[in-house]
Design a protein around this motif. Sequence first.
Motif, mmCIF file in Angstrom:
data_model
loop_
_atom_site.group_PDB
_atom_site.id
_atom_site.type_symbol
_atom_site.label_atom_id
_atom_site.label_comp_id
_atom_site.label_asym_id
_atom_site.label_seq_id
_atom_site.Cartn_x
_atom_site.Cartn_y
_atom_site.Cartn_z
ATOM 1 N N VAL A 156 1.826 -10.207 -6.120
ATOM 2 C CA VAL A 156 0.661 -9.636 -5.440
ATOM 3 C C VAL A 156 0.892 -8.174 -5.068
ATOM 4 C CG1 VAL A 156 -0.652 -9.709 -3.273
ATOM 5 C CG2 VAL A 156 -0.290 -11.805 -4.597
ATOM 6 N N LEU A 157 2.095 -7.841 -4.635
ATOM 7 C CA LEU A 157 2.370 -6.478 -4.203
ATOM 8 C C LEU A 157 2.144 -5.466 -5.331
ATOM 9 C CD1 LEU A 157 3.287 -5.009 -1.638
ATOM 10 C CD2 LEU A 157 5.630 -5.104 -2.504
ATOM 11 N N SER A 158 2.394 -5.864 -6.566
ATOM 12 C CA SER A 158 2.256 -4.934 -7.695
ATOM 13 C C SER A 158 0.799 -4.709 -8.087
ATOM 14 C CB SER A 158 3.046 -5.449 -8.910
ATOM 15 O OG SER A 158 2.399 -6.569 -9.494
ATOM 16 N N VAL A 159 -0.088 -5.597 -7.641
ATOM 17 C CA VAL A 159 -1.518 -5.449 -7.978
ATOM 18 C C VAL A 159 -2.367 -5.243 -6.730
ATOM 19 C CG1 VAL A 159 -1.350 -6.773 -10.120
ATOM 20 C CG2 VAL A 159 -1.817 -7.966 -7.972
ATOM 21 N N LEU A 160 -1.721 -4.995 -5.601
ATOM 22 C CA LEU A 160 -2.427 -4.900 -4.327
ATOM 23 C C LEU A 160 -3.462 -3.776 -4.329
ATOM 24 C CD1 LEU A 160 -2.686 -6.011 -1.458
ATOM 25 C CD2 LEU A 160 -0.853 -4.446 -0.758
ATOM 26 N N ASP A 161 -3.094 -2.621 -4.857
ATOM 27 C CA ASP A 161 -4.037 -1.497 -4.886
ATOM 28 C C ASP A 161 -5.269 -1.836 -5.708
ATOM 29 O OD1 ASP A 161 -2.368 -0.010 -3.278
ATOM 30 O OD2 ASP A 161 -1.474 1.130 -4.928
ATOM 31 N N TRP A 162 -5.065 -2.475 -6.854
ATOM 32 C CA TRP A 162 -6.205 -2.862 -7.702
ATOM 33 C C TRP A 162 -7.116 -3.840 -6.964
ATOM 34 C CZ3 TRP A 162 -7.118 -7.893 -9.697
ATOM 35 C CH2 TRP A 162 -8.253 -7.984 -10.512
ATOM 36 N N ILE A 163 -6.546 -4.801 -6.255
ATOM 37 C CA ILE A 163 -7.333 -5.771 -5.512
ATOM 38 C C ILE A 163 -8.189 -5.072 -4.463
ATOM 39 C CG2 ILE A 163 -7.227 -7.707 -3.895
ATOM 40 C CD1 ILE A 163 -4.657 -8.607 -5.328
ATOM 41 N N LYS A 164 -7.577 -4.210 -3.675
ATOM 42 C CA LYS A 164 -8.306 -3.508 -2.614
ATOM 43 C C LYS A 164 -9.387 -2.607 -3.177
ATOM 44 C CE LYS A 164 -4.532 -3.465 0.783
ATOM 45 N NZ LYS A 164 -3.612 -2.585 1.574
#
Length: 329
Positions: A315-323
């Motif tokens: 999740v940490l590696s895609v957190l920016d995309w999610i937000k």
Amino acid sequence: CRTPMLLVASLLWGALASPDTSQSCPVPRSIEHGQVEHLARYQCDPYYQLRSRGDGLYRCSQQHVWVNEAAGEVLPICEPVCGKPKNPARQVQRIIGGMMAAKNSFPWQGRLLSRHNHTAGATLISDQWLLTTGRNLYLGHSENSTLEEIALTLRLFLGRETPAGAVERIVLHPEFPGAVDLALLKLKHKVPIGEAVMPICLAQQDYAKVGRVGFVSGWGWNVLLEHPKHLKYVLLPVADSGSCQVYYQAHPLQPLLNNHTFCVGMSELRESTCVGDAGSAFAIHDPEDDTWYAAGILSFDRSCQAAKYGIYVRVLSVLDWIKETMAAH
């Protein structure tokens, strides 16, 4: 805000509720050499928390407008509390086998039914968004199916078989399917948050350390190759990525393994996730703030007892995309 009175208001679904004049306090009496200040304080319903630049306290200005010292006229927002289940699962020992989940232990767990009733997992991360795998969405569909066509066939359930309503939008990760097996689902309507339905918080730090134990819940196949009638969960350890990669190099199954993923091993009873669990969270309880975080989303759920490791999107590696995706839509 023209009358000299103290007004305590609650913020209900983003709007100020009309005061009940039959139960309101009388106009406060004036005092000598003093004045009565006109105040309104916004508060959220249970399981929601106030998000604002200010403290939620608004004063009636000389222009007869409610104003907060820090936020001005901008109203605060009541956003769902995340990662605070009323009846959290407990770690009886370091690693245990699969168990039936108690009521409201995993209120973020969604059950996704795609075309032809294919069962998969989904993880609630707000009152209107869920995470699942991209591959889950294409179950029963061809590669040429559009996301709009797929969305119409999806059925989502939260809590104890509570329908989540229609899916309004599907957003695939830009690196799907080659590197990141992940998708965001936006519901047409927000779901009420409470004991039975509550989002999990997204990991803001790297919880996927080797040996760290996480909880995974879902409706994946049991030993009879059937989907269970009740939600189950298992405690599993984060595994060494090097050993995991070596293992799958000589294995007929070839899951996605890269910097966006991490590997999880079996329990001491050699139990693991299985078909139908993909899309579920690798949930970590952080004792420092007593909050549950999604460290990963299960991508490769075909390990069952035939393969040693399950694969999770970090999740940490895609957190920016999610937000960014949630903010843009």
